[in-house]
Design an enzyme around this catalytic site. Structure first.
Site, short mmCIF file in Angstrom:
data_model
loop_
_atom_site.label_atom_id
_atom_site.label_comp_id
_atom_site.label_asym_id
_atom_site.label_seq_id
_atom_site.Cartn_x
_atom_site.Cartn_y
_atom_site.Cartn_z
N TYR A 97 0.81 -1.23 0.00
CA TYR A 97 0.00 0.00 0.00
C TYR A 97 0.84 1.28 0.00
O TYR A 97 2.04 1.25 0.24
CB TYR A 97 -1.09 0.01 1.06
N GLU A 98 0.16 2.36 -0.33
CA GLU A 98 0.78 3.68 -0.54
C GLU A 98 1.94 3.60 -1.56
O GLU A 98 2.96 4.27 -1.43
CB GLU A 98 1.19 4.31 0.80
#
Ligand code: CAA
Length: 380
Positions: A362-363
């Site tokens: 994620y990110e």
């Protein structure tokens, strides 16, 4: 060059450590098993000031630097990465984005509730067909004069159901490609906005991840963030700081697993002595400690860059890339040091190994971080 933390930094670190041990550790295994959101714990973190650490004090924030934030993130993540991702998204994606780019009215209305934990925020960029390829947004927001009409679906949204304030990225003019993207503040309860089913996840199971759908949601014009067309830059700038938070989370998961493996090696006996006395284990601990220390330096450097007004796209991406790999490697080895017990839930390290994986996704996946890094080093 001074590697020493200030007294204030040490106090923040200690406060986060105490909170993690006293409030997050009890029940962390059960929350993981039941996929239960740490509601009470998040409320308390809001009261203690962990939900809006870097935001301006006039909107209820702590006015702290990024170094303070990563210190807290590391300590919380040593114990409970599900709780720390709630802190990370709320602080670096939602509060920071609003504090830096929001209007006075937006800050008064929304930021002041987010910094205190009264309300939780979510950052909604990913879509079924726009994860890494973030400019391929299919969600649309059509300009109707004093409002926009929002339609589309968002996926894998952290705090998907527990949030009440959502920053939603959408195309307002597809012809203009990424320059035709905007970011909007959407409130839970707006007509046409629905939270989809909860994802059944491998790790960070205490955090609630949902898809969201928007069917003709009327969003007031004053809820757009920044100038028309600023949405993609808003997402990129916000994520650049978010990546420092996730790097700190990865560092914390690694450091927590290492601390457990080290303590276990002092009490577990094999072949007539504590296993720490076997080089096979001692060398594993040496490797773990070294890589964690290197990751910590990278996380601190990225935070320092941000605090000192330097560009942190590169240092943040490198910190996330490296720390997330360290989190994977160290948690796998921590399970190995624990042997059979490592495979059992009550020893925590198997959960940490599962939690570590998401930090490479994620990110911005590790592959996306390599795009950011390679473009940066090859730019001149
Ligand atoms: N700061 C400011 N502007 C930036 C920027 C940055 N860090 N990075 C890119 N931009 C700007 C560029 O300057 C460009 O604008 P101009 O043309 O006006 O100059 C524009 O953005 C487009 O940039 P690119 O041409 O580089 O775009 P690209 O399509 O090649 O994509 C990318 C770049 C880095 C791969 C980007 O798409 C990206 O970061 N993808 C990953 C998305 C991501 O991280 N998703 C995670 C979801 S959020 C999440 O996980 C939260 C959660 O719940 C935990």
């Amino acid at each position: 060059m001074d590697f020493k933390l200030t007294e204030e930094h040490e106090m923040i670190r200690q406060a986060a450590r105490d909170f993690a041990i006293n409030e997050l550790k009890p029940g962390v295994i059960e929350r993981d098993e039941k996929q239960e959101f740490p509601k009470e714990q998040v409320k308390k973190m809001g009261e203690l000031g962990f939900m809006g650490m870097m935001a301006s004090p006039e909107y209820g924030g702590g006015g702290m630097d990024t170094v303070s934030y990563v210190l807290a993130m590391e300590e919380l993540s040593k114990i409970d990465a599900s709780a720390s991702v709630v802190v990370s998204v709320n602080n670096s994606l939602v509060c920071w984005g609003l504090d830096t780019y929001g209007t006075e009215e937006q800050k008064k209305k929304y930021l002041s509730k987010l910094t205190t934990g009264e309300k939780i925020g979510a950052f909604c960029l990913s879509e079924p067909e726009a994860g890494s390829d973030a400019t391929s947004q299919k969600t649309t927001a059509i300009d109707k004069g004093d409002h926009y009409i929002l339609n589309g679906t968002k996926n894998w949204i952290t705090n998907g159901n527990s949030a009440e304030i959502y920053l939603v990225i959408a195309h307002t003019d597809k012809e203009k490609k990424h320059r035709g993207i905007n970011a909007f503040i959407v409130e839970k309860g707006m007509e046409g906005f629905e939270v989809g089913p909860k994802e059944q996840k491998m790790g960070i199971r205490g955090s609630d991840t949902h898809s969201l759908t928007f069917n003709d949601v009327k969003v007031p014009k004053e809820n757009r963030i920044g100038e028309d067309g600023f949405g993609f830059k808003f997402a990129m700038k916000t994520l650049a700081g978010g990546r420092i938070g996730i790097a700190a989370q990865a560092l914390g998961i690694a450091a927590g697993a290492y601390e457990m493996a080290k303590e276990y090696s002092k009490i577990r006996k094999a072949f007539g002595t504590e296993i720490k006395n076997h080089q096979a284990i001692a060398f594993k601990l040496a490797d773990m400690h070294t890589s964690i220390e290197a990751a910590r330096h990278m996380v601190m450097k990225a935070a320092w860059d941000k605090d000192n007004g330097h560009n942190y796209d590169l240092s943040g991406a490198m910190a996330k890339l490296y720390a997330s790999q360290v989190a994977m490697d160290v948690t796998v080895e921590a399970v190995q040091v624990h042997g059979g017990n490592g495979y059992v839930k009550e020893y925590h390290v198997e959960r940490m190994m599962r939690d570590a994986k998401i930090t490479q996704i994620y990110e911005g996946t590790s592959e996306i971080q390599k795009i950011v890094i390679s473009r940066s080093i090859l730019a001149d």
